[in-house]
Write a protein that holds these residues in place. Structure first.
Motif, PDB file in Angstrom:
ATOM      1  N   ASN A   1     -18.114  -4.794   1.829  1.00 37.29           N
ATOM      2  CA  ASN A   1     -18.813  -5.660   0.890  1.00 37.29           C
ATOM      3  C   ASN A   1     -20.015  -6.345   1.501  1.00 37.29           C
ATOM      4  O   ASN A   1     -20.749  -7.042   0.800  1.00 37.29           O
TER       5      ASN A   1
ATOM      6  N   ASP B   1     -21.306  -0.611 -10.168  1.00 38.81           N
ATOM      7  CA  ASP B   1     -21.707  -1.842  -9.516  1.00 38.81           C
ATOM      8  C   ASP B   1     -22.518  -2.739 -10.430  1.00 38.81           C
ATOM      9  O   ASP B   1     -22.269  -3.920 -10.518  1.00 38.81           O
TER      10      ASP B   1
ATOM     11  N   ASP C   1      -5.807   3.013 -15.421  1.00 38.60           N
ATOM     12  CA  ASP C   1      -5.665   4.061 -14.398  1.00 38.60           C
ATOM     13  C   ASP C   1      -6.418   5.343 -14.704  1.00 38.60           C
ATOM     14  O   ASP C   1      -6.032   6.415 -14.238  1.00 38.60           O
ATOM     15  N   CYS C   2      -7.486   5.255 -15.482  1.00 37.05           N
ATOM     16  CA  CYS C   2      -8.243   6.473 -15.778  1.00 37.05           C
ATOM     17  C   CYS C   2      -9.278   6.752 -14.709  1.00 37.05           C
ATOM     18  O   CYS C   2      -9.684   5.866 -13.970  1.00 37.05           O
ATOM     19  N   GLU C   3      -9.707   7.994 -14.661  1.00 32.05           N
ATOM     20  CA  GLU C   3     -10.825   8.373 -13.804  1.00 32.05           C
ATOM     21  C   GLU C   3     -12.019   8.586 -14.705  1.00 32.05           C
ATOM     22  O   GLU C   3     -12.073   9.586 -15.427  1.00 32.05           O
TER      23      GLU C   3
ATOM     24  N   ARG D   1      -0.162   6.397  -5.884  1.00 30.55           N
ATOM     25  CA  ARG D   1      -1.172   6.900  -6.794  1.00 30.55           C
ATOM     26  C   ARG D   1      -2.558   6.629  -6.267  1.00 30.55           C
ATOM     27  O   ARG D   1      -2.911   5.505  -6.022  1.00 30.55           O
TER      28      ARG D   1
ATOM     29  N   GLY E   1      -8.907   1.043  -6.730  1.00 27.57           N
ATOM     30  CA  GLY E   1      -9.878   0.062  -7.173  1.00 27.57           C
ATOM     31  C   GLY E   1     -11.323   0.465  -7.002  1.00 27.57           C
ATOM     32  O   GLY E   1     -12.207  -0.281  -7.315  1.00 27.57           O
TER      33      GLY E   1
ATOM     34  N   ARG F   1     -13.410  -4.236 -10.806  1.00 25.08           N
ATOM     35  CA  ARG F   1     -13.707  -4.828  -9.497  1.00 25.08           C
ATOM     36  C   ARG F   1     -15.129  -5.343  -9.385  1.00 25.08           C
ATOM     37  O   ARG F   1     -15.403  -6.278  -8.639  1.00 25.08           O
TER      38      ARG F   1
ATOM     39  N   ARG G   1      -8.316   5.758  -3.449  1.00 30.94           N
ATOM     40  CA  ARG G   1      -9.303   5.360  -4.432  1.00 30.94           C
ATOM     41  C   ARG G   1      -8.934   4.055  -5.097  1.00 30.94           C
ATOM     42  O   ARG G   1      -9.478   3.692  -6.101  1.00 30.94           O
TER      43      ARG G   1
ATOM     44  N   THR H   1     -13.294 -12.528  -4.390  1.00 32.67           N
ATOM     45  CA  THR H   1     -13.791 -13.070  -3.140  1.00 32.67           C
ATOM     46  C   THR H   1     -15.205 -13.574  -3.335  1.00 32.67           C
ATOM     47  O   THR H   1     -15.959 -13.050  -4.151  1.00 32.67           O
TER      48      THR H   1
ATOM     49  N   GLN I   1     -26.262  -4.375  -1.029  1.00 32.56           N
ATOM     50  CA  GLN I   1     -25.984  -3.469  -2.152  1.00 32.56           C
ATOM     51  C   GLN I   1     -27.054  -2.409  -2.271  1.00 32.56           C
ATOM     52  O   GLN I   1     -26.776  -1.258  -2.591  1.00 32.56           O
TER      53      GLN I   1
ATOM     54  N   LYS J   1     -14.242   3.716  -7.505  1.00 28.71           N
ATOM     55  CA  LYS J   1     -14.505   5.035  -8.073  1.00 28.71           C
ATOM     56  C   LYS J   1     -15.331   5.870  -7.133  1.00 28.71           C
ATOM     57  O   LYS J   1     -15.029   6.986  -6.832  1.00 28.71           O
TER      58      LYS J   1
ATOM     59  N   TRP K   1      -8.813  -8.008  -6.499  1.00 29.66           N
ATOM     60  CA  TRP K   1      -9.329  -7.185  -5.424  1.00 29.66           C
ATOM     61  C   TRP K   1      -9.994  -8.079  -4.383  1.00 29.66           C
ATOM     62  O   TRP K   1     -10.645  -9.064  -4.716  1.00 29.66           O
ATOM     63  N   ASP K   2      -9.873  -7.705  -3.130  1.00 27.62           N
ATOM     64  CA  ASP K   2     -10.545  -8.395  -2.018  1.00 27.62           C
ATOM     65  C   ASP K   2     -10.240  -9.887  -1.954  1.00 27.62           C
ATOM     66  O   ASP K   2     -11.044 -10.660  -1.445  1.00 27.62           O
TER      67      ASP K   2
END
Lengths: 586, 198
Positions: free
Chosen positions: B121, A197, A165-167, B89, B95, A221, B93, A247, B176, B97, A275-276
């Motif tokens: 996506n 990415d 959970d860090c930024e 929380r 998942g 992700r 955001r 996905t 992308q 950044k 995710w997704d």
């Protein structure tokens, strides 16, 4: 005769006995028995826990415990998670690292929560501690992948790197390549918060391949589904795994590859990521489901039927995190399939929508409470509740230790009777005698606080929002909850009276947070003046509190006990009420 | 750019119009108005599904009314948010950044929208979302159709402005690449013979 014997034990014997005492609380108790025990204990304490980094200074810790190997520090108040603490408030770890760098070259473990960690701090860690093994950063911010590269390059004995959970300022995924080819000691890696990415998959694969002791791997992700098979193939010993994006175009070869690789992971107990996620690829994990004890689907935007299918395959589940897409029907299935369930968290898929988008109500929580005899920890977001449901839940599940309920619309009444939910929450605190943590929501009067003050004797942390009628509510809590350590309140009509009447109580707690309440600047000053061992901090972005009348309520108030005195790293919007400020009172 | 075109068209076409139909209110483009009792009340806001009757510039305009009232009932306006409530929380955001917000302008729409490219996506997802946002217009799915069909009427071409300031057709470069480096602003322009180059 007995007294003499106690004093005649040589120090080494006592030290050996103390080495079996790991818990912080017990260690603190041991150190208070007598002076000689204090001395012996402080020399052999190996793990130090500081629940509030401003309660004590680094130098004080170093002075008392000359030989610790592991430190845990917590910084910002919990409500920082919900954007209630402005940026720049504080919680900087650098001063701690700087002091420890000199004093403890043999430091092995650093665990931080809600602190500001800079690249400079990370570089100093990498440089200063030759045997550094564990870095856990939980909800921290302020650093970039450059800092991580420094850790990777220098910490030859690193076992654990966990960034939950860090930024992170994700400048480049190539930091992973900074782990030397000779480095093989990684046991746990959690990079799920990273966003870049262009992830360096080959470096990741090589790292996983050579670290044969790797037990925990939580990817981010950016790692595509077709890369997972390659990674898992070389790590069948994994116990905890977090996927990346789940996905891809549906292709039978990708699917069978994935399913095959999951089958070979015989030790897997915990899964996360997703995710997704698309349902077509979910059955690939069925081979491991029967052994799963922990499943985190809080990013999985799939509907109830798919969730139900998945959950029915996991009879040994102890911990489930899921979105409210699971709906009441899914929770009913959970209640009948997962009899070992201990912890459940249901998050809202559409928290800011005005209308419910899913069929998840209080019934789901009732079903799980009735069906899962070991359930002890719950975090539940829903849109309606009734006293009747809460009473049923309380009666059937007296073993709750953590009960956090968030009814999304503030001040929502019992939907059946239109009454406040005082009685329902009252039942929770009355029946659940071991309750340590409670979060309230819905329409609540001072009555609920009376119940809490009367019954919640083991309660350590209480979160309150949009509740209560008067100071009496706060007074009940402060005067009744004997074990209270942390109290956080927002948008409640609590003012000066209860706070000042219970000032002494505040010294027995770690901290008190109050925002958008009715505490005046004058009361803050008085508190600061009368209680030298409390730091009374006013946070107000409107400008200096003394530019307004004294009886004006302050925006935010954070009070915590401290033996380090007021802090010196406050930003312009934080004012500390120390002894001197009281002199200006007329 | 596009909003100026839109206003001009509305004024010159005043002849055959019901004045109420041209009344500009606070509705965002693409939000359908819900009048049945099953749906959420949006008060005096009106969506583009009403103004679409205006026949902006061409005879055989293909009009897609977007959401049916039934569907609209499922997506009402979010209420004003209280800071930090509900206590989720970093929800926005979750998942991810980075945030890559770009402006979307549609020829004829009085308001621009902003989309965060990071949440999509693929081109397909983006186009679907834009169709939802500007529900009165049909957005040509350039990925699937090879020829511009000029017989049935105008469709809207998804375009984007790259970092050199040129208007590019969506779909040429991989998703992308467009997302990360190319796109500055997205536009939905009328088919080539009607588009204006700025």
């Amino acid at each position: 005769m007995l007294k003499k014997m106690a004093f005649s034990f040589p120090d080494e014997v006592l030290e050996h006995v103390f080495s079996f005492i790991q818990s912080d609380k017990d260690r603190n108790a041991v150190s208070m028995v007598c002076k000689s025990w204090y001395e012996i204990e402080r020399w052999c304490r190996r793990k130090v826990f500081v629940g509030n980094c401003y309660a004590v200074s680094p130098r004080m810790v170093i002075r008392r415990f000359p030989e610790f190997r592991s430190i845990e520090l917590k910084g910002k108040p919990h409500f920082a998670d919900f954007n209630l603490v402005p940026d720049g408030w504080g919680g900087y770890v650098f001063p701690w690292i700087a002091e420890m760098a000199g004093a403890y070259p043999w430091l092995e473990e650093i665990r931080l929560k809600r602190m500001v960690v800079t690249d400079e701090s990370l570089e100093l860690i990498a440089k200063s501690f030759k045997n550094f093994k564990v870095l856990v950063l939980s909800s921290c911010e302020g650093f970039s992948t450059d800092g991580l590269a420094a850790i990777a390059a220098s910490c030859k004995n690193l076992k654990e790197l966990d960034l939950r959970d860090c930024e992170v300022d994700d400048l480049s995924a190539h930091w992973l390549s900074h782990f030397p080819e000779t480095y093989t000691s990684l046991v746990s890696l959690n990079i799920s918060c990273l966003g870049s990415d262009e992830a360096s998959f080959s470096a990741l694969e090589r790292l996983v391949r050579r670290c044969t002791n790797l037990k925990t791997l939580r990817l981010n992700r950016a790692v595509p589904l077709d890369k997972i098979a390659n990674i898992l193939r070389h790590a069948p010993q994994l116990v905890e795994f977090g996927t990346g994006t789940y996905t891809a175009d549906v292709r039978p070869d990708v699917y069978s590859d994935l399913a095959g690789v999951f089958s070979s992971c015989k030790e897997l107990k915990s899964l996360s990521g997703f995710w997704d996620v698309i349902p077509d690829y979910l059955p690939a994990i069925y081979p491991v489901c029967s052994k799963l004890t922990s499943l985190n689907l809080s990013y999985a935007t799939i509907q109830s039927p798919d969730l139900i299918k998945l959950v029915s395959h996991c009879p040994n589940l102890q911990r489930l995190l899921v979105l409210d897409y699971i709906e009441d029907s899914g929770l009913e299935v959970l209640a009948s399939s997962c009899k070992d369930l201990q912890e459940l968290r249901v998050f809202p898929s559409d928290p800011f929508g005005a209308e419910p988008n899913v069929s998840l109500t209080e019934q789901g929580l009732v079903a799980v409470s009735l069906g899962c005899p070991k359930l002890q920890s719950v975090l539940y977001f829903c849109r309606r509740m009734s006293n009747e449901a809460l009473v049923t839940i309380a009666r059937s599940r007296p073993n709750f230790t953590r009960f956090r309920l968030c009814i999304i619309e503030p001040k929502t009444a019992d939907y059946l009777t239109l009454e406040p939910l005082d009685v329902g929450f009252g039942a929770i605190v009355q029946y659940c005698k071991d309750l340590r943590r409670l979060s309230l929501s819905g329409l609540l009067t001072d009555r609920v606080f009376e119940y809490i003050g009367t019954y919640a004797k083991k309660l350590e942390m209480l979160s309150v929002a949009f509740a209560g009628d008067s100071d009496l509510g706060l007074h009940h809590v402060l005067s009744g909850c004997e074990s209270l350590r942390k109290l956080e309140i927002r948008d409640c009509p609590f003012g000066d009276k209860a706070l000042l009447a219970n000032a002494a109580k505040l010294e027995t707690m770690r901290s008190l947070w109050m925002s958008s309440c009715a505490v005046s600047f004058a009361a803050c000053k008085l508190l600061g003046q009368k209680m030298p061992r409390l730091n009374v901090e006013v946070i107000d972005e409107r400008g200096p509190p003394d530019s307004r009348p004294e009886n004006c309520p302050v925006d935010k108030l954070y009070i915590y006990r401290s033996i380090a005195g007021p802090r010196f790293d406050m930003p312009p919007f934080v004012w500390t009420m120390d002894e001197d400020s009281g002199l200006r009172l007329s | 750019m596009s909003s100026e075109n839109g206003k001009r068209l509305l004024e010159t076409d005043a002849g055959g119009l019901n004045f109420e139909a041209t009344e500009l209110t606070l509705g965002l483009p693409g939000e359908p108005r819900v009048t049945s009792d099953g749906g959420a009340k949006l008060g005096s806001k009106r969506g583009f599904s009403e103004t679409v009757d205006l026949k902006l510039g061409d005879n055989n305009q293909e009009v897609k009314l977007g959401h049916s009232l039934q569907e609209a009932a499922k997506s009402p306006v979010s209420k004003t948010q209280v800071v930090g409530w509900p206590p989720v929380r970093g929800f926005a955001r979750r998942g991810k950044k980075s945030c890559k917000y770009v402006k979307v302008a549609v020829d004829g729409a009085p308001y621009l929208r902003k989309v965060d490219l990071e949440i999509y996506n693929s081109y397909q997802q983006l186009l679907t979302s834009l169709e939802d946002m500007f529900s009165c217009f049909t957005i040509r799915n350039y990925l699937n159709e090879k020829k511009i069909d000029q017989v049935n009427g105008i469709e809207y071409m998804p375009t984007y402005e790259d970092k050199d300031g040129d208007w590019m057709l969506v779909g040429d470069v991989p998703w992308q690449l467009m997302k990360s480096s190319e796109a500055v602003g997205l536009g939905l322009k009328t088919a080539p013979k009607y588009s204006s180059t700025n």
